[in-house]
Design an enzyme around this catalytic site. Structure first.
Site, PDB file in Angstrom:
ATOM      1  N   ASP A 271       0.869  36.524  26.438  1.00  0.00           N
ATOM      2  CA  ASP A 271       0.032  37.680  26.130  1.00  0.00           C
ATOM      3  C   ASP A 271      -1.377  37.307  25.664  1.00  0.00           C
ATOM      4  O   ASP A 271      -2.286  38.121  25.742  1.00  0.00           O
ATOM      5  CB  ASP A 271       0.689  38.532  25.048  1.00  0.00           C
ATOM      6  CG  ASP A 271       2.007  39.139  25.513  1.00  0.00           C
ATOM      7  OD1 ASP A 271       2.125  39.422  26.718  1.00  0.00           O
ATOM      8  OD2 ASP A 271       2.911  39.320  24.676  1.00  0.00           O
ATOM      9  N   ASP A 295      -4.433  39.505  22.767  1.00  0.00           N
ATOM     10  CA  ASP A 295      -3.373  40.393  22.284  1.00  0.00           C
ATOM     11  C   ASP A 295      -3.394  40.391  20.761  1.00  0.00           C
ATOM     12  O   ASP A 295      -4.362  40.830  20.169  1.00  0.00           O
ATOM     13  CB  ASP A 295      -2.021  39.949  22.843  1.00  0.00           C
ATOM     14  CG  ASP A 295      -0.952  41.012  22.657  1.00  0.00           C
ATOM     15  OD1 ASP A 295      -1.237  42.195  22.914  1.00  0.00           O
ATOM     16  OD2 ASP A 295       0.163  40.670  22.239  1.00  0.00           O
ATOM     17  N   ASP A 299       1.742  37.540  15.863  1.00  0.00           N
ATOM     18  CA  ASP A 299       2.866  38.394  16.244  1.00  0.00           C
ATOM     19  C   ASP A 299       4.157  37.657  15.926  1.00  0.00           C
ATOM     20  O   ASP A 299       4.304  36.470  16.253  1.00  0.00           O
ATOM     21  CB  ASP A 299       2.832  38.721  17.738  1.00  0.00           C
ATOM     22  CG  ASP A 299       1.822  39.818  18.071  1.00  0.00           C
ATOM     23  OD1 ASP A 299       1.069  40.229  17.165  1.00  0.00           O
ATOM     24  OD2 ASP A 299       1.778  40.239  19.241  1.00  0.00           O
ATOM     25  N   ARG A 351      -3.177  47.695  12.714  1.00  0.00           N
ATOM     26  CA  ARG A 351      -2.054  46.762  12.636  1.00  0.00           C
ATOM     27  C   ARG A 351      -2.324  45.596  11.695  1.00  0.00           C
ATOM     28  O   ARG A 351      -2.389  44.446  12.112  1.00  0.00           O
ATOM     29  CB  ARG A 351      -1.669  46.230  14.018  1.00  0.00           C
ATOM     30  CG  ARG A 351      -1.126  47.282  14.951  1.00  0.00           C
ATOM     31  CD  ARG A 351      -0.559  46.657  16.226  1.00  0.00           C
ATOM     32  NE  ARG A 351      -0.020  47.662  17.119  1.00  0.00           N
ATOM     33  CZ  ARG A 351       0.584  47.403  18.272  1.00  0.00           C
ATOM     34  NH1 ARG A 351       0.707  46.141  18.670  1.00  0.00           N
ATOM     35  NH2 ARG A 351       1.057  48.367  19.019  1.00  0.00           N
TER      36      ARG A 351
END
Length: 473
Positions: A271, A295, A299, A351
């Site tokens: 990603d 991205d 994560d 986020r």
């Protein structure tokens, strides 16, 4: 009966021989026949692989990885079994509030020592005060591994191994990396503490697939991983990433990449995350500067847990941090992450993090920029926000710190989100829910985080540090 059993054993032996030959073809020599076979396998597995990043692996693929991939395809089996499995993820603790209390105690002790004058360079940040005051830090680099806090506090990285010095910034071959390169070091089987001989920019051609028990320590050099692939921590444990500039990461893949001295395989497209944590545990990302990737910046998905993200400086990015694979992936209920002493700075949108399942302790961070929201959630995560500074943007429609993503209030009102001692500026507001909205909720509050008024001092060194041996860092 005996004759029938003998026939079954003979058939099994033949099957084993055939499988062994296939494994050798895929994982060993890497000849044209092997590549053709891999291409056929890849073509046949595209649908099953959608939405996840995983190997076309040989028989060394661990059972836990196979289970995770099966779950990502929707092969969960019985729902009760899935829920039970979620609570037995290695690295997860039974009582996350106890870890929260330990973090509070570490902060309180560092601050008390600072006030008493024991640490002339101390900030009240317990991680930094553990090692930064020592002018000879470079002679005992592995001491850093004993300075962690929170859920990732037991990540020792390469503490018990040798020091490896990166001398070559190139990344010409992801299958047969040269000695002296970063890729050669991170795939070794033995523990290593990886440092850098000089300042360098490393542009990775493919994902840097980490092996277990590794530390990448950028202190003493100005090290950038940029303009290519970035770091993947997949199905491994005990990794520390410290002191790097990681930015402008791009999607890569559809290529062969080595993950250990004995295995390489085909990687589908990545990603473009700065740090991707996938089915991994005991991970600590500290004092990195991260920005502008394709991205996420960090994560963590697919059953990852026991993670601390601390002292980092995040800038110029949209979806900063995603914690959880999907709302339906129940193994992430065991995800436990500490987010401490970070600076969420200019050019960020949302986020910081977005959480799906699990428990998240967000403590003494400085949020100076967001455009949509700071902290989001979508699958009943527990959010414990303590002693943070939230500075809302000027946009009158973006003042709320929190966002329940695509969930009705009748559902999220039971989620346990709490704010304690947070400093809410320029109209910022935090919407608590569940037990966190109750005045009687007091678990861990007796050892509250340091005052949000100290956040500026505690996070003053966020990001990669300009350290040189012979002086305090």
């Amino acid at each position: 009966m005996a004759e029938a059993a003998a026939r079954r054993w003979a058939a099994a032996l033949v099957l084993l021989v055939l499988l062994t030959g296939t494994v050798e073809l895929i994982g060993g020599g890497g000849g044209s026949g092997g590549r053709r076979l891999l291409a056929g396998l890849r073509a046949g597995s595209t649908a099953a692989a959608s939405g996840t990043r995983r190997w076309l692996r040989d028989s060394s693929w661990p059972a836990t990885a196979a289970a995770a991939a099966a779950a990502s395809r929707g092969d969960d089996g019985d729902g009760d079994e899935a829920s039970s499995a979620a609570m037995t993820v290695p690295g997860a603790v039974d009582d996350p509030e106890e870890v929260v209390s330990q973090v509070h105690m570490s902060i309180r002790n560092s601050t008390a020592r600072r006030k008493l004058g024991y640490l002339s360079c101390g900030t009240g940040n317990p991680i930094d005060d553990c090692w930064r005051c020592d002018p000879d830090w470079h002679k005992n680099r592995q001491r850093l591994a004993d300075c962690g806090i929170g859920f990732g506090r037991n990540a020792i990285g390469g503490r018990d191994g040798k020091i490896y010095v990166v001398t070559d910034p190139s990344d010409d071959d992801a299958v047969n990396p040269k000695k002296g390169t970063l890729r050669y070091a991170v795939i070794r089987d033995e523990p290593l503490w990886i440092v850098f001989k000089r300042d360098m920019v490393i542009t990775l051609k493919q994902e840097l697939i980490m092996n277990s028990f590794k530390t990448i320590d950028g202190r003493g050099a100005n090290v950038h991983i940029a303009n290519g692939a970035c770091i993947t921590i997949q199905y491994v444990t005990n990794v520390i990433i410290h002191g790097l500039h990681i930015h402008d990461c791009r999607p890569t893949g559809n290529a062969m990449v080595r993950s250990s001295p004995s295995h390489y395989g085909w990687r589908t497209m990545a990603d473009g995350d700065a740090v991707s944590i996938f089915g991994a545990s005991h991970i600590w990302v500290d004092h990195c500067s991260l920005s502008n990737c394709a991205d996420g910046l960090i994560d963590a998905i697919m059953g990852s847990t026991a993670i601390t993200v601390s002292n980092n400086y995040f800038t110029h990015h949209n979806e900063v941090m995603l914690l959880g694979h999907s709302d339906s992936y129940v193994k992430d209920k065991a995800m436990q992450v500490t987010i401490a002493f970070n600076h969420f700075g200019e050019g960020l949108i949302q986020r910081m993090p977005r959480c799906r399942h699990g428990y998240f302790h967000v403590v003494n961070n400085d949020y100076t920029h967001w455009e949509m929201y700071a902290i989001g959630g979508s699958a009943e995560p527990t959010i414990n926000s303590q002693g943070n500074r939230y500075l809302a943007p000027t946009n009158p429609f973006a003042k709320e710190v929190t966002k329940r993503v695509e969930t009705a209030q009748t559902i999220w009102k039971g989620w346990n989100w709490r704010s304690e001692g947070d400093l809410l500026l320029n109209g910022a507001f935090f919407t608590p829910s569940g037990a966190g909205a109750s005045a009687s909720y007091s678990r861990a509050s007796s050892l509250g985080a340091k005052s949000s008024s100290m956040v500026g001092t505690i996070t003053s060194g966020a990001g990669a540090l300009s350290c040189r041996g012979g002086s305090a860092c």
